[in-house]
Structure formats: C-alpha cells, structure tokens
Design a protein around this motif. Structure first.
Motif, PDB file in Angstrom:
ATOM      1  N   GLU A  77     -14.129 -17.508  72.859  1.00  0.00           N
ATOM      2  CA  GLU A  77     -14.878 -18.477  73.653  1.00  0.00           C
ATOM      3  C   GLU A  77     -16.278 -17.960  73.963  1.00  0.00           C
ATOM      4  O   GLU A  77     -17.247 -18.703  73.930  1.00  0.00           O
ATOM      5  N   ARG A  78     -16.386 -16.690  74.247  1.00  0.00           N
ATOM      6  CA  ARG A  78     -17.706 -16.072  74.480  1.00  0.00           C
ATOM      7  C   ARG A  78     -18.532 -16.123  73.200  1.00  0.00           C
ATOM      8  O   ARG A  78     -19.716 -16.460  73.224  1.00  0.00           O
ATOM      9  N   THR A  81     -20.607 -19.110  72.241  1.00  0.00           N
ATOM     10  CA  THR A  81     -21.849 -19.381  72.971  1.00  0.00           C
ATOM     11  C   THR A  81     -23.068 -18.695  72.366  1.00  0.00           C
ATOM     12  O   THR A  81     -24.175 -18.815  72.904  1.00  0.00           O
ATOM     13  N   GLU A  84     -26.475 -20.303  72.105  1.00  0.00           N
ATOM     14  CA  GLU A  84     -27.154 -20.653  73.349  1.00  0.00           C
ATOM     15  C   GLU A  84     -28.290 -19.677  73.643  1.00  0.00           C
ATOM     16  O   GLU A  84     -29.154 -19.946  74.474  1.00  0.00           O
TER      17      GLU A  84
END
Length: 133
Positions: A77-78, A81, A84
């Motif tokens: 999940e990290r 990102t 971003e």
C-alpha cells in the motif's frame, strides 16, 4: 504475500525492452522507492516481452507485466503511493518511452502461490476414475 503489478501496454510493432527496464528503469524505481518510501520489495518478476494467445507479439494486449512482491500489505500500500512524489512521477514517467509503448496500469493483489501441482493432478485422476471416465 502481496503484489503490485505494472501492466505495460502493447502497440503494433513495439517490443518491450527488457534490458532497459532491468538495467535503467528498475534501479531508478527501486532507488526512488527507497529514498521516498523506505520500503523494499521481497521479489520482482517480469513477464515480457509477451506474445498473444495466437503466439504473435502483436497479438498481446500487454507488452509486459512487472510484479513487485511484498510480505506485508502495508508495504504494498505504501509502494502504491510512489507516484505521489513529484520526483518519482517525473523521472519514472519520463523513462516509460524508452522501453514500453505507454504508461502502465496498476493492479494490487494478494498472492496465492500454488505449488501442489502433483496433488491436484492426482485428485483429478481419482475423480476421473470414480466417475468411470
């Protein structure tokens, strides 16, 4: 285990450049992931370049698939990102044209590693024998 897969598009006449992906893009991506996120995958697999079901390169819907595997859901999940971060988005995005037909789609999934191949074939044979086939 958990995975994030990069689904790289195909295009007629374009062949996914595995050498560039492995020697340039992958070290860049891993370095930026470590720099910005502090996570490291357990394993990475590349499927590519690909062929379609007709065994022709132009028959494939995807040029390649990179599967990045993690032990923990929080890490995948990290990792999701990464884009971003402006530096990662710009540097990795600019490199796509050097090895693939376009920006990849992303897929996150649980991994189910099936290794009981012999047992499954034996089960099939027993079922066939019981059914009289």
């Amino acid at each position: 285990m958990f995975a994030l897969a990069f689904l790289y598009p195909s295009a007629p006449g374009h062949v996914f450049d595995v050498e560039h992906w492995r020697n340039v893009h992958l070290p860049l991506g891993l370095g930026l992931t470590d720099k910005h996120l502090g996570v490291r995958p357990r394993r990475i697999m590349l499927l590519g370049p690909t062929w379609g079901g007709d065994l022709q390169r132009d028959g494939a819907q995807l040029g390649g698939i990179a599967i990045v595997m993690f032990d923990e859901r929080k890490d995948v999940e990290r990792f999701a990102t990464l884009f971003e971060f402006q530096e990662a988005a710009e540097r990795l995005g600019a490199d796509f044209q050097n090895y693939t037909a376009g920006a990849p789609n992303i897929l996150v999934a649980d991994i189910h590693d099936v290794r009981e191949i012999d047992e499954m074939i034996d089960r099939f044979k027993r079922q066939e024998a019981q059914a009289g086939q």
